[in-house]
Every structure is written in C-alpha cells, then in structure tokens.
Design an enzyme around this catalytic site. Structure first.
Site, PDB file in Angstrom:
ATOM      1  CG  LEU A  30      12.694 -12.792  -0.860  1.00 39.52           C
ATOM      2  CD1 LEU A  30      11.716 -13.137  -1.968  1.00 39.52           C
ATOM      3  CD2 LEU A  30      13.571 -13.999  -0.531  1.00 39.52           C
ATOM      4  CE  LYS A  80       6.786  -0.251   0.884  1.00 40.67           C
ATOM      5  NZ  LYS A  80       6.292  -0.873  -0.347  1.00 40.67           N
ATOM      6  CG  ASP A 116       7.179   0.076  -3.935  1.00 40.41           C
ATOM      7  OD1 ASP A 116       8.022  -0.819  -4.128  1.00 40.41           O
ATOM      8  OD2 ASP A 116       6.706   0.331  -2.813  1.00 40.41           O
TER       9      ASP A 116
HETATM   10  N1  NAP Z   1       5.972  -7.141  -5.501  1.00 36.32           N
HETATM   11  C1  NAP Z   1       6.454  -6.156  -4.804  1.00 36.32           C
HETATM   12  O1  NAP Z   1       7.572  -5.655  -5.032  1.00 36.32           O
HETATM   13  C2  NAP Z   1       5.613  -5.528  -3.717  1.00 36.32           C
HETATM   14  C3  NAP Z   1       5.889  -4.220  -3.307  1.00 36.32           C
HETATM   15  C4  NAP Z   1       5.071  -3.669  -2.310  1.00 36.32           C
HETATM   16  C5  NAP Z   1       4.066  -4.440  -1.734  1.00 36.32           C
HETATM   17  N2  NAP Z   1       3.860  -5.717  -2.179  1.00 36.32           N
HETATM   18  C6  NAP Z   1       2.765  -6.522  -1.597  1.00 36.32           C
HETATM   19  O2  NAP Z   1       1.558  -5.905  -1.938  1.00 36.32           O
HETATM   20  C7  NAP Z   1       0.606  -6.029  -0.920  1.00 36.32           C
HETATM   21  C8  NAP Z   1      -0.025  -4.681  -0.606  1.00 36.32           C
HETATM   22  O3  NAP Z   1       0.998  -3.791  -0.203  1.00 36.32           O
HETATM   23  P1  NAP Z   1       0.675  -2.278   0.205  1.00 36.32           P
HETATM   24  O4  NAP Z   1       1.992  -1.647   0.487  1.00 36.32           O
HETATM   25  O5  NAP Z   1      -0.218  -1.640  -0.785  1.00 36.32           O
HETATM   26  O6  NAP Z   1      -0.113  -2.523   1.576  1.00 36.32           O
HETATM   27  P2  NAP Z   1      -1.124  -1.557   2.343  1.00 36.32           P
HETATM   28  O7  NAP Z   1      -0.839  -0.135   2.099  1.00 36.32           O
HETATM   29  O8  NAP Z   1      -1.184  -2.059   3.730  1.00 36.32           O
HETATM   30  O9  NAP Z   1      -2.549  -1.889   1.636  1.00 36.32           O
HETATM   31  C9  NAP Z   1      -3.109  -3.171   1.732  1.00 36.32           C
HETATM   32  C10 NAP Z   1      -4.332  -3.254   0.835  1.00 36.32           C
HETATM   33  O10 NAP Z   1      -4.777  -4.613   0.840  1.00 36.32           O
HETATM   34  C11 NAP Z   1      -6.159  -4.651   1.205  1.00 36.32           C
HETATM   35  N3  NAP Z   1      -6.435  -5.915   1.891  1.00 36.32           N
HETATM   36  C12 NAP Z   1      -5.628  -6.550   2.793  1.00 36.32           C
HETATM   37  N4  NAP Z   1      -6.195  -7.713   3.165  1.00 36.32           N
HETATM   38  C13 NAP Z   1      -7.377  -7.809   2.499  1.00 36.32           C
HETATM   39  C14 NAP Z   1      -8.421  -8.765   2.467  1.00 36.32           C
HETATM   40  N5  NAP Z   1      -8.362  -9.878   3.192  1.00 36.32           N
HETATM   41  N6  NAP Z   1      -9.486  -8.543   1.659  1.00 36.32           N
HETATM   42  C15 NAP Z   1      -9.560  -7.425   0.908  1.00 36.32           C
HETATM   43  N7  NAP Z   1      -8.602  -6.473   0.899  1.00 36.32           N
HETATM   44  C16 NAP Z   1      -7.519  -6.649   1.684  1.00 36.32           C
HETATM   45  C17 NAP Z   1      -6.354  -3.426   2.089  1.00 36.32           C
HETATM   46  O11 NAP Z   1      -7.718  -3.117   2.103  1.00 36.32           O
HETATM   47  P3  NAP Z   1      -8.371  -2.197   3.263  1.00 36.32           P
HETATM   48  O12 NAP Z   1      -7.985  -0.789   2.940  1.00 36.32           O
HETATM   49  O13 NAP Z   1      -9.818  -2.438   3.129  1.00 36.32           O
HETATM   50  O14 NAP Z   1      -7.784  -2.683   4.540  1.00 36.32           O
HETATM   51  C18 NAP Z   1      -5.495  -2.405   1.316  1.00 36.32           C
HETATM   52  O15 NAP Z   1      -6.186  -1.916   0.204  1.00 36.32           O
HETATM   53  C19 NAP Z   1       1.365  -6.653   0.265  1.00 36.32           C
HETATM   54  O16 NAP Z   1       1.022  -8.013   0.305  1.00 36.32           O
HETATM   55  C20 NAP Z   1       2.819  -6.508  -0.088  1.00 36.32           C
HETATM   56  O17 NAP Z   1       3.588  -7.598   0.381  1.00 36.32           O
HETATM   57  C21 NAP Z   1       4.594  -6.268  -3.159  1.00 36.32           C
END
Ligand code: NAP
Length: 295
Positions: A30, A80, A116
């Site tokens: 978005l 990232k 972020d």
């Molecule tokens: N609102 C916003 O502006 C914003 C900004 C950034 C990201 N986000 C969202 O935030 C989420 C995480 O982003 P990130 O950058 O931190 O991603 P990331 O670095 O890939 O980390 C993903 C995290 O989610 C956990 N996870 C994924 N699927 C899971 C499941 N089914 N059950 C339990 N744990 C699960 C992973 O656990 P493991 O380590 O065990 O795999 C890890 O801790 C994404 O969905 C992204 O779209 C939103």
C-alpha cells in the site's frame, strides 16, 4: 529492472523525483498509494512505484537504483537485513535494529534508515502510556520485534519484556539483543499455555510482531488471556480486525491497529526524503479508501 526506467525526463522536469519500494512479493504493497497521495497533496512532482525484486537480484537492483539516481526507496520482506550489504551507510537506529526499511539518496550515497521503529512507538506514544514499571509481551522474534526493542529501549522504567517465538534460536538471539539494549528481556516457551496466559494477563502492552493473522489464523492469545485496559497492538494490518484484536476487544482492551504503524513509518520515510512534515491525515484518508475506517 530497466536501468533507465527511473531517470528524470530532462530540464522540463527538474524537480521531478522518483521513489519506489522493493520486495518480493510487493504487488500487495500500500506504500505507493500512501506516498503518491502525500506527494500530490503537497503538489510535489514526485512519483512512487513498486518493484518486485527477488532475493537473487537484490544487489544488481540496488546498484541500478543508485545508477538511475533514485531519490529514495523503501525496502520490505525479504530484503530488510540483506540490503545493508549493498548501501553506503546506516543511521544509528538502523544499525541498532540491524535492518533497513528506508533508503535515502544523499548526494549520491545510499543511506539506510529504519522507520519501522518510529512506526511502532508513535501509536503507543499517542495513547500516552506510562511505561514505568510495566510488563510487555511480544509475540515474534523477527525484524519487527527488533524494531520494537530498539523503540522500547528509548523508554525508561519498563520492568520486563517477555518474548515468545516458535524458533528457539531466533528467540535466544533477540533476547541477547534486548539485553544489549539495556532491556530486561525474558524468553517464553510457546507450548506452555499456562505460563503464556499468566504472563499475558500481567502485560500492560501486548504486541503481535508475527505474521499470525495475515491469513486469518487464530491468535494463541484468547480473550481470557488479556486484562481489561491493556493495550493490544497487532502489527498485521490486513485484515484490519485480526483474531487477536477481536479477542482483545472482547476482553475490554485498548486496540492499536497495524495500519497505524504502516502510516507512521510511511510518514517518517516521507520526512527523511523530503524534509517536509508528512501529511498523516492525507495518508490515512488514502488507506481508509481501501480499508474503510475501522469502527
Ligand atoms: N504494520 C506495519 O507497518 C508492518 C511493518 C512491518 C511488518 N509488518 C507485518 O508484520 C509481520 C512480521 O513482520 P517481520 O518483518 O517481523 O517478519 P519476519 O522478520 O519474517 O518475522 C516473522 C515472525 O513471525 C513468526 N511467525 C510467522 N508465522 C508464524 C506462525 N504461523 N506461528 C508462529 N509464529 C509465526 C516468525 O516466527 P519464527 O521465527 O518461529 O519463524 C517470526 O518471529 C508481517 O506479517 C508483516 O507484514 C507490518
């Protein structure tokens, strides 16, 4: 990517600037909508587009963007962390987080920032939460958890931050990082529901920093895991009401929506790129055009 695609169009467009987001997948992003509406509201002759960049093409894509004299770009999953290898320098916050979501072209040098961090803390600050003596629960140990820890390390008086994650190695790493930032971080076992419930009930702030909810998955935190008046922040922004937020609503908690983080990180990126105040109301209106305003 066509290396000439981002070049300006000669003298008639001297003030023209190009911005983009790189990631894979990126078609759902978005950010083009948010930034283009902000640019046009301020009559800036700037444009912002999305480029899908697979992992294997990250280096050459960043090189192409630099060569094309891109004014700035956002970086999303899965780049990232890796993008750090291909840019010239980092802000102190990006260094601390070990991740970059915003790059600014400063006199031909690509400088990495992490907005972020601001995106995470701004919605909490807006609610004037007193951090003194509180316990916080974070689900997840990925990039967003890192950003949350850097943001929270700026607040004084936090008693404890409990972190729960599936992957134990990643959890251990993030606990060390939190400790280096001066935070009292405690690892939690995902499988022990009783401990999770007790910790969750004691938490004034709960942050979901996992992707749980993105595909309508159920949250491990049921409504009887949350105390009335707690602040429950789901960084997943689509759907707007995740299972976690619905449970939090039932429990009488204060809800913080993922789109708020999205808007505040975008506002900060906009400000780094333009030096102007980011028009949050315009950005929000553009998002609500897609989501509808949550009620
Ligand atoms: N609102 C916003 O502006 C914003 C900004 C950034 C990201 N986000 C969202 O935030 C989420 C995480 O982003 P990130 O950058 O931190 O991603 P990331 O670095 O890939 O980390 C993903 C995290 O989610 C956990 N996870 C994924 N699927 C899971 C499941 N089914 N059950 C339990 N744990 C699960 C992973 O656990 P493991 O380590 O065990 O795999 C890890 O801790 C994404 O969905 C992204 O779209 C939103």
């Amino acid at each position: 990517m066509n290396k000439n695609a981002l070049k300006g169009n000669g003298d008639s467009r001297k003030s023209f600037k190009s911005f983009c987001i790189i990631g894979d997948p990126v078609s759902h992003s978005l950010s083009p909508l948010i930034h283009n509406s902000a640019f046009s509201s301020l009559n800036l002759n700037y444009s912002y587009i999305a480029f899908r960049v697979p992992q294997t093409e990250l280096e050459e894509s960043v090189y192409s963007l630099k060569k094309a004299d891109i004014a700035g770009f956002n970086v999303t999953l899965p780049h990232k962390v890796n993008v750090i290898n291909f840019i010239d320098d980092l802000s102190i916050e990006a260094q601390k987080a070990g991740a970059v979501n915003t790059v600014n072209n400063e006199n031909g040098k690509l400088i990495g920032y992490n907005t972020d961090i601001h995106g995470l803390i701004a919605p909490l600050e807006k609610r004037q939460i007193d951090f003194d003596g509180i316990e916080i629960l974070i689900l997840g140990a990925g990039g967003s958890c890192r950003a949350a820890l850097v943001a929270l390390s700026e607040k004084t008086g936090i008693k404890k931050i409990n972190i729960v994650n599936r992957d134990q190695k990643k959890l251990d790493k993030i606990i060390s990082m939190g400790k280096e930032l001066g935070l009292n971080c405690i690892p939690l076992n995902y499988d022990n529901n009783n401990v999770l419930k007790e910790v969750s009930l004691n938490s004034k702030i709960i942050i979901n920093a996992t992707s749980i909810g993105l595909n309508n998955e159920l949250s491990p935190l049921k409504s009887n895991f949350m105390s009335e008046g707690a602040f429950v922040f789901d960084i997943v922004y689509r759907p707007v009401f995740t299972n976690l937020l619905n449970n939090a609503k039932d429990a009488g908690c204060n809800l913080i929506f993922g789109y708020e983080m999205l808007l505040h990180q975008a506002k900060k990126s906009f400000e780094i790129w333009t030096g102007l105040q980011g028009p949050l109301d315009v950005m929000e209106k553009s998002l609500f055009g897609i989501f509808g305003e949550p009620k």
